[in-house]
Design an enzyme around this catalytic site. Structure first.
Site, PDB file in Angstrom:
ATOM      1  N   SER A  84       0.851  -1.193   0.000  1.00 25.26           N
ATOM      2  CA  SER A  84       0.000   0.000   0.000  1.00 25.26           C
ATOM      3  C   SER A  84       0.885   1.241   0.000  1.00 25.26           C
ATOM      4  O   SER A  84       1.625   1.483   0.955  1.00 25.26           O
ATOM      5  CB  SER A  84      -0.910  -0.004   1.232  1.00 25.26           C
ATOM      6  OG  SER A  84      -1.744  -1.143   1.237  1.00 25.26           O
ATOM      7  N   CYS A 215     -13.624  -8.897  -9.718  1.00 25.34           N
ATOM      8  CA  CYS A 215     -14.997  -9.341  -9.481  1.00 25.34           C
ATOM      9  C   CYS A 215     -16.016  -8.248  -9.783  1.00 25.34           C
ATOM     10  O   CYS A 215     -17.161  -8.537 -10.138  1.00 25.34           O
ATOM     11  CB  CYS A 215     -15.154  -9.837  -8.052  1.00 25.34           C
ATOM     12  SG  CYS A 215     -14.654  -8.661  -6.768  1.00 25.34           S
ATOM     13  N   CYS A 221     -21.191 -11.763  -8.497  1.00 24.26           N
ATOM     14  CA  CYS A 221     -20.192 -11.796  -7.432  1.00 24.26           C
ATOM     15  C   CYS A 221     -19.890 -13.251  -7.097  1.00 24.26           C
ATOM     16  O   CYS A 221     -20.486 -14.161  -7.649  1.00 24.26           O
ATOM     17  CB  CYS A 221     -20.710 -11.065  -6.193  1.00 24.26           C
ATOM     18  SG  CYS A 221     -21.066  -9.310  -6.462  1.00 24.26           S
ATOM     19  N   CYS A 236     -17.974 -11.504   0.853  1.00 23.20           N
ATOM     20  CA  CYS A 236     -17.232 -10.382   0.267  1.00 23.20           C
ATOM     21  C   CYS A 236     -16.593  -9.576   1.384  1.00 23.20           C
ATOM     22  O   CYS A 236     -17.184  -9.421   2.461  1.00 23.20           O
ATOM     23  CB  CYS A 236     -18.191  -9.495  -0.540  1.00 23.20           C
ATOM     24  SG  CYS A 236     -17.453  -7.972  -1.180  1.00 23.20           S
ATOM     25  N   ASP A 237     -15.393  -9.048   1.147  1.00 19.81           N
ATOM     26  CA  ASP A 237     -14.720  -8.283   2.200  1.00 19.81           C
ATOM     27  C   ASP A 237     -15.327  -6.897   2.396  1.00 19.81           C
ATOM     28  O   ASP A 237     -15.019  -6.234   3.392  1.00 19.81           O
ATOM     29  CB  ASP A 237     -13.210  -8.177   1.942  1.00 19.81           C
ATOM     30  CG  ASP A 237     -12.865  -7.539   0.620  1.00 19.81           C
ATOM     31  OD1 ASP A 237     -11.789  -6.938   0.521  1.00 19.81           O
ATOM     32  OD2 ASP A 237     -13.665  -7.647  -0.333  1.00 19.81           O
ATOM     33  N   CYS A 277     -29.126   0.311 -15.350  1.00 18.34           N
ATOM     34  CA  CYS A 277     -27.959  -0.345 -15.950  1.00 18.34           C
ATOM     35  C   CYS A 277     -28.318  -1.180 -17.178  1.00 18.34           C
ATOM     36  O   CYS A 277     -27.505  -1.308 -18.098  1.00 18.34           O
ATOM     37  CB  CYS A 277     -27.265  -1.243 -14.929  1.00 18.34           C
ATOM     38  SG  CYS A 277     -26.438  -0.344 -13.604  1.00 18.34           S
ATOM     39  N   CYS A 286     -18.884  -3.216 -17.216  1.00 15.14           N
ATOM     40  CA  CYS A 286     -18.926  -3.249 -15.745  1.00 15.14           C
ATOM     41  C   CYS A 286     -19.967  -4.203 -15.170  1.00 15.14           C
ATOM     42  O   CYS A 286     -19.895  -4.533 -13.983  1.00 15.14           O
ATOM     43  CB  CYS A 286     -19.153  -1.848 -15.190  1.00 15.14           C
ATOM     44  SG  CYS A 286     -20.735  -1.115 -15.682  1.00 15.14           S
ATOM     45  N   CYS A 303     -21.091   5.493 -10.907  1.00 13.25           N
ATOM     46  CA  CYS A 303     -21.588   5.190 -12.249  1.00 13.25           C
ATOM     47  C   CYS A 303     -21.304   6.316 -13.248  1.00 13.25           C
ATOM     48  O   CYS A 303     -20.833   6.076 -14.355  1.00 13.25           O
ATOM     49  CB  CYS A 303     -23.080   4.901 -12.186  1.00 13.25           C
ATOM     50  SG  CYS A 303     -23.756   4.260 -13.731  1.00 13.25           S
TER      51      CYS A 303
END
Length: 326
Positions: A84, A215, A221, A236-237, A277, A286, A303
């Site tokens: 990081s 992802c 997902c 999911c984190d 979408c 996307c 978006c």
């Protein structure tokens, strides 16, 4: 993470994985677990892996604890390291500082030099916040001058849980749009990019008829699960939250947790809870975007930035795709 939890996680995953198993070690700061912890990780992977089964380990660190011992270990077992680093010192240290407000920049750079000295493969992860979003050219110049050619930029979008207002350090939509467009201009380099930028290469993959690796741009997902220190498993984190806990691997096998109905529900939400979408001309890239960036109204916060960026870069992505496809 207790040893029993670690052993149960690795053995369960190695049994259910096919030809390859991929582990991502994140925190907090994963190096705080100590090198003994990761020596046990490798030992369990070797013990529970099947013949010819490939194992990948990637680890995300702020680099402050990197030394020769860590680097030798990573080199020996071929760990891929993400560091990081938010650019030059003044930008990196704006939010990344110690409790005494000491700079961490030089320590991180020293850690990177140690990785290089031991020929450990690494990439740079940069958070695009309210400060760095305004400095795309300076960031790219800094990274390329220092020979950092594997780059990942993550937009910071965090809401106040009570007021639901955007936190001050988050990136604004218009700033993120300008950041991406300017970064692409310098990266494109007249059709001869010299650095790998994860987002751009994933978009290029779509133009070349390939499935994206990140992802956020997949149809659904569910390309991984998160295992917390106590064995709780989440889809999911970004959603390590009580409503989405799938169970605990100490009481239910990881294989069975992966097949939970709640996980399927979460994975399908990517397409079910989006508005506007389905008729968007850029949805082929996307695929409704990442759930984490959705507002209460169901719209993706980023978006508008992505739409403008996709439009701005379409011709050049198509040209790169044609060039590489020959």
């Amino acid at each position: 993470m207790a040893d029993l939890t670690l052993k149960t996680m690795i053995s369960g995953y190695m049994k259910s994985a096919r030809t390859g198993a991929s582990f991502g070690w994140q925190g907090g700061e994963p190096l705080l677990a100590g090198i003994d912890f990761f020596e046990r990780v490798v030992a369990y992977q070797q013990s529970y892996g099947r013949s010819a089964q490939l194992v990948g380990n990637n680890l995300q660190t702020n680099g402050l604890l990197l030394d020769d011992g860590w680097a030798k270990f990573f080199r020996r077992y071929n760990f891929f390291i993400g560091v990081s680093l938010d650019g030059p010192e003044e930008y990196h240290d704006h939010y990344r500082y110690s409790v005494n407000r000491d700079s961490g920049f030089q320590q991180t750079m020293n850690g990177i030099r140690t990785l290089r000295n031991h020929r450990v493969e690494f990439s740079i992860l940069t958070v695009v916040n309210d400060v760095t979003a305004k400095k795309p050219l300076e960031l790219y110049d800094f990274f390329t001058r220092n020979g950092f050619d594997r780059l990942q930029f993550i937009p910071c979008v965090e809401m106040n849980m009570e007021s639901r207002e955007l936190q001050d350090y988050s990136v604004r939509v218009e700033d993120y749009r300008d950041f991406l467009c300017t970064l692409f201009d310098v990266w494109y380099n007249q059709g001869r990019p010299v650095a790998s930028i994860r987002l751009f290469e994933n978009i290029l993959a779509v133009y070349m008829g390939m499935e994206p690796e990140i992802c956020a741009f997949k149809n659904r997902c569910g390309s991984y699960v998160v295992v917390e220190y106590n064995g709780d498993v989440y889809p999911c984190d970004f959603f390590v939250e009580k409503p989405w806990v799938l169970g605990n691997l100490l009481s239910t096998s990881l294989h069975d947790l992966m097949k939970k109905r709640k996980r399927r529900e979460f994975n399908s939400r990517k397409m079910e809870q989006s508005s506007g979408c389905k008729t968007c001309e850029w949805n082929f890239i996307c695929h409704f975007g990442c759930q984490h960036y959705r507002t209460a109204a169901g719209e993706n916060y980023l978006c508008a930035a992505y739409r403008e960026f996709f439009r701005y870069t379409a011709r050049r992505f198509a040209a790169l795709s044609e060039k590489l496809g020959k």
